[in-house]
Scaffold this motif. Structure first.
Motif, mmCIF file in Angstrom:
data_model
loop_
_atom_site.group_PDB
_atom_site.id
_atom_site.type_symbol
_atom_site.label_atom_id
_atom_site.label_comp_id
_atom_site.label_asym_id
_atom_site.label_seq_id
_atom_site.Cartn_x
_atom_site.Cartn_y
_atom_site.Cartn_z
ATOM 1 N N GLN A 45 2.892 32.213 15.745
ATOM 2 C CA GLN A 45 1.608 32.316 16.429
ATOM 3 C C GLN A 45 0.579 31.383 15.801
ATOM 4 O O GLN A 45 -0.218 30.750 16.506
ATOM 5 C CB GLN A 45 1.115 33.763 16.394
ATOM 6 N N LEU A 46 0.602 31.305 14.462
ATOM 7 C CA LEU A 46 -0.327 30.412 13.775
ATOM 8 C C LEU A 46 -0.064 28.961 14.165
ATOM 9 O O LEU A 46 -1.003 28.200 14.446
ATOM 10 C CB LEU A 46 -0.181 30.588 12.261
ATOM 11 N N LYS A 47 1.205 28.564 14.215
ATOM 12 C CA LYS A 47 1.551 27.199 14.601
ATOM 13 C C LYS A 47 1.100 26.905 16.026
ATOM 14 O O LYS A 47 0.631 25.804 16.328
ATOM 15 C CB LYS A 47 3.063 26.991 14.465
ATOM 16 N N SER A 48 1.248 27.892 16.908
ATOM 17 C CA SER A 48 0.812 27.712 18.289
ATOM 18 C C SER A 48 -0.697 27.496 18.368
ATOM 19 O O SER A 48 -1.176 26.605 19.082
ATOM 20 C CB SER A 48 1.209 28.940 19.119
ATOM 21 N N LEU A 49 -1.456 28.286 17.626
ATOM 22 C CA LEU A 49 -2.912 28.155 17.630
ATOM 23 C C LEU A 49 -3.347 26.812 17.041
ATOM 24 O O LEU A 49 -4.319 26.207 17.512
ATOM 25 C CB LEU A 49 -3.543 29.307 16.841
ATOM 26 N N ILE A 50 -2.626 26.352 16.028
ATOM 27 C CA ILE A 50 -2.949 25.064 15.422
ATOM 28 C C ILE A 50 -2.638 23.921 16.388
ATOM 29 O O ILE A 50 -3.398 22.948 16.488
ATOM 30 C CB ILE A 50 -2.174 24.897 14.091
ATOM 31 N N ARG A 51 -1.521 24.039 17.121
ATOM 32 C CA ARG A 51 -1.178 22.994 18.100
ATOM 33 C C ARG A 51 -2.243 22.880 19.179
ATOM 34 O O ARG A 51 -2.503 21.787 19.682
ATOM 35 C CB ARG A 51 0.190 23.287 18.732
ATOM 36 N N GLN A 52 -2.850 24.009 19.531
ATOM 37 C CA GLN A 52 -3.917 23.980 20.533
ATOM 38 C C GLN A 52 -5.133 23.192 20.058
ATOM 39 O O GLN A 52 -5.960 22.773 20.869
ATOM 40 C CB GLN A 52 -4.312 25.411 20.900
ATOM 41 N N GLN A 53 -5.249 22.988 18.759
ATOM 42 C CA GLN A 53 -6.338 22.189 18.204
ATOM 43 C C GLN A 53 -5.940 20.722 18.013
ATOM 44 O O GLN A 53 -6.713 19.924 17.488
ATOM 45 C CB GLN A 53 -6.787 22.778 16.857
ATOM 46 N N GLY A 54 -4.704 20.385 18.427
ATOM 47 C CA GLY A 54 -4.266 18.994 18.379
ATOM 48 C C GLY A 54 -3.483 18.609 17.150
ATOM 49 O O GLY A 54 -3.247 17.411 16.916
ATOM 50 N N TYR A 55 -3.045 19.585 16.359
ATOM 51 C CA TYR A 55 -2.266 19.298 15.152
ATOM 52 C C TYR A 55 -0.902 19.986 15.282
ATOM 53 O O TYR A 55 -0.826 21.177 15.568
ATOM 54 C CB TYR A 55 -3.000 19.780 13.901
ATOM 55 N N PHE A 56 0.156 19.224 15.022
ATOM 56 C CA PHE A 56 1.497 19.721 15.301
ATOM 57 C C PHE A 56 2.296 20.043 14.045
ATOM 58 O O PHE A 56 3.467 20.349 14.122
ATOM 59 C CB PHE A 56 2.251 18.708 16.169
ATOM 60 N N VAL A 112 -8.343 29.544 16.327
ATOM 61 C CA VAL A 112 -8.253 29.008 14.967
ATOM 62 C C VAL A 112 -9.064 27.717 14.868
ATOM 63 O O VAL A 112 -8.846 26.778 15.648
ATOM 64 C CB VAL A 112 -6.785 28.744 14.568
ATOM 65 N N SER A 113 -10.013 27.688 13.947
ATOM 66 C CA SER A 113 -10.764 26.470 13.651
ATOM 67 C C SER A 113 -10.056 25.740 12.522
ATOM 68 O O SER A 113 -9.704 26.353 11.516
ATOM 69 C CB SER A 113 -12.203 26.806 13.240
ATOM 70 N N VAL A 114 -9.858 24.431 12.701
ATOM 71 C CA VAL A 114 -9.023 23.663 11.782
ATOM 72 C C VAL A 114 -9.825 22.559 11.108
ATOM 73 O O VAL A 114 -10.593 21.844 11.763
ATOM 74 C CB VAL A 114 -7.825 23.050 12.544
ATOM 75 N N LEU A 115 -9.641 22.418 9.782
ATOM 76 C CA LEU A 115 -10.148 21.283 9.028
ATOM 77 C C LEU A 115 -8.927 20.563 8.460
ATOM 78 O O LEU A 115 -8.275 21.061 7.536
ATOM 79 C CB LEU A 115 -11.071 21.734 7.896
ATOM 80 N N PRO A 116 -8.575 19.389 9.014
ATOM 81 C CA PRO A 116 -7.352 18.722 8.583
ATOM 82 C C PRO A 116 -7.508 18.045 7.223
ATOM 83 O O PRO A 116 -8.623 17.836 6.737
ATOM 84 C CB PRO A 116 -7.125 17.685 9.689
ATOM 85 N N LYS A 117 -6.376 17.701 6.623
ATOM 86 C CA LYS A 117 -6.402 16.909 5.410
ATOM 87 C C LYS A 117 -6.965 15.529 5.732
ATOM 88 O O LYS A 117 -6.862 15.049 6.866
ATOM 89 C CB LYS A 117 -4.993 16.798 4.834
ATOM 90 N N GLU A 172 -5.708 21.362 5.972
ATOM 91 C CA GLU A 172 -6.271 21.726 4.667
ATOM 92 C C GLU A 172 -6.835 23.148 4.715
ATOM 93 O O GLU A 172 -6.577 23.956 3.850
ATOM 94 C CB GLU A 172 -7.379 20.739 4.280
ATOM 95 N N PHE A 173 -7.616 23.432 5.765
ATOM 96 C CA PHE A 173 -8.172 24.766 5.959
ATOM 97 C C PHE A 173 -8.000 25.171 7.427
ATOM 98 O O PHE A 173 -8.134 24.352 8.323
ATOM 99 C CB PHE A 173 -9.664 24.827 5.604
ATOM 100 N N ALA A 174 -7.701 26.438 7.638
ATOM 101 C CA ALA A 174 -7.651 27.001 8.988
ATOM 102 C C ALA A 174 -8.300 28.381 8.940
ATOM 103 O O ALA A 174 -7.987 29.191 8.061
ATOM 104 C CB ALA A 174 -6.219 27.096 9.504
ATOM 105 N N ILE A 175 -9.211 28.611 9.866
ATOM 106 C CA ILE A 175 -9.952 29.875 9.904
ATOM 107 C C ILE A 175 -9.698 30.560 11.240
ATOM 108 O O ILE A 175 -9.913 29.964 12.303
ATOM 109 C CB ILE A 175 -11.464 29.646 9.718
#
Length: 230
Positions: free
Chosen positions: A117-128, A144-149, A134-137
């Protein structure tokens, strides 16, 4: 026949009443659904449904109950606005599920979230890949709000030392063959200008235009009905 008229009347009244309550609670009810908001929506829908299908329940009783429930939601909304401590219990709180590139399993477990589920939410933000994060909230509305490396982040104008450019919003001038006069007036233009712009494109009637959009320092963008085919 009277039975169907009654159902139609109750539907119209119920829809109007729910619309008024939802509008009074603010736009966040649409975009940021917390668990409490979800329960509220279910109960309001159930109340109106009972009024329609339960003939022993009168519409005035349902409207009264819906009104009281709406008042309670409004009061709770005001409480969360004025008392910060109440927000955690009524709206929930964001949870950091990835910290410094490391998955926080305790936070996932607390949020009833698994890795897939976490991977799915991250993919929705454009990261696969979780390796890019780096951070995911996990927000209270389930997004999920994402701050990439840094190596995976999109470079900004300042990073590339490029000159700043003005940012302008596109303005819709024609929609479904109808001129949006308020928008036209807002940008300081008139119908004569619009007609001249359309004429340069060989368009003689607003009805031919599905959509027209204006942006500063750019030619008028138009999409005709015929252009939809193919």
């Amino acid at each position: 026949m009277n039975h169907y008229v009654t159902i139609a009347t109750e539907l119209v009244i119920g829809m109007f009443f729910l619309f008024v309550i939802t509008k009074s609670l603010g736009k966040t009810q649409f975009s940021q659904i917390t668990p409490f908001d979800f329960i509220s929506a279910l109960i309001l829908g159930e109340l109106v449904g009972n009024a329609i299908y339960d003939h022993e329940v009168r519409i005035i009783e349902i409207l009264f109950t819906t009104f009281i429930w709406g008042v309670l939601m409004y009061v709770l909304e005001q409480i969360t606005q004025k008392f910060n401590g109440s927000r955690k219990h009524l709206e929930g709180e964001p949870n950091i599920v990835i910290h410094n590139g490391i998955i926080k399993f305790d936070a996932l477990k607390k949020s009833k979230l698994d890795i897939n589920q976490l991977k799915s939410l991250i993919r929705q933000q454009g990261y696969f890949s979780i390796q890019e994060i780096e951070f995911a909230i996990l927000e209270t509305n389930g997004v999920v709000s994402v701050l990439p490396k840094s190596q995976y982040d999109t470079p900004k104008m300042s990073d590339l030392q490029l000159p700043n450019k003005s940012v302008n919003l596109p303005v819709t001038l024609i929609l479904d063959g109808e001129v949006v006069h308020d928008n036209l007036e807002e940008i300081g233009l008139n119908e004569q200008w619009l007609k001249e712009q359309l004429s340069t494109k060989g368009i003689t009637d607003y009805k031919e235009v599905l959509y027209a959009e204006w942006m500063e320092n750019q030619p008028l963008f138009t999409m005709e009905y015929e252009s939809q085919s193919g």
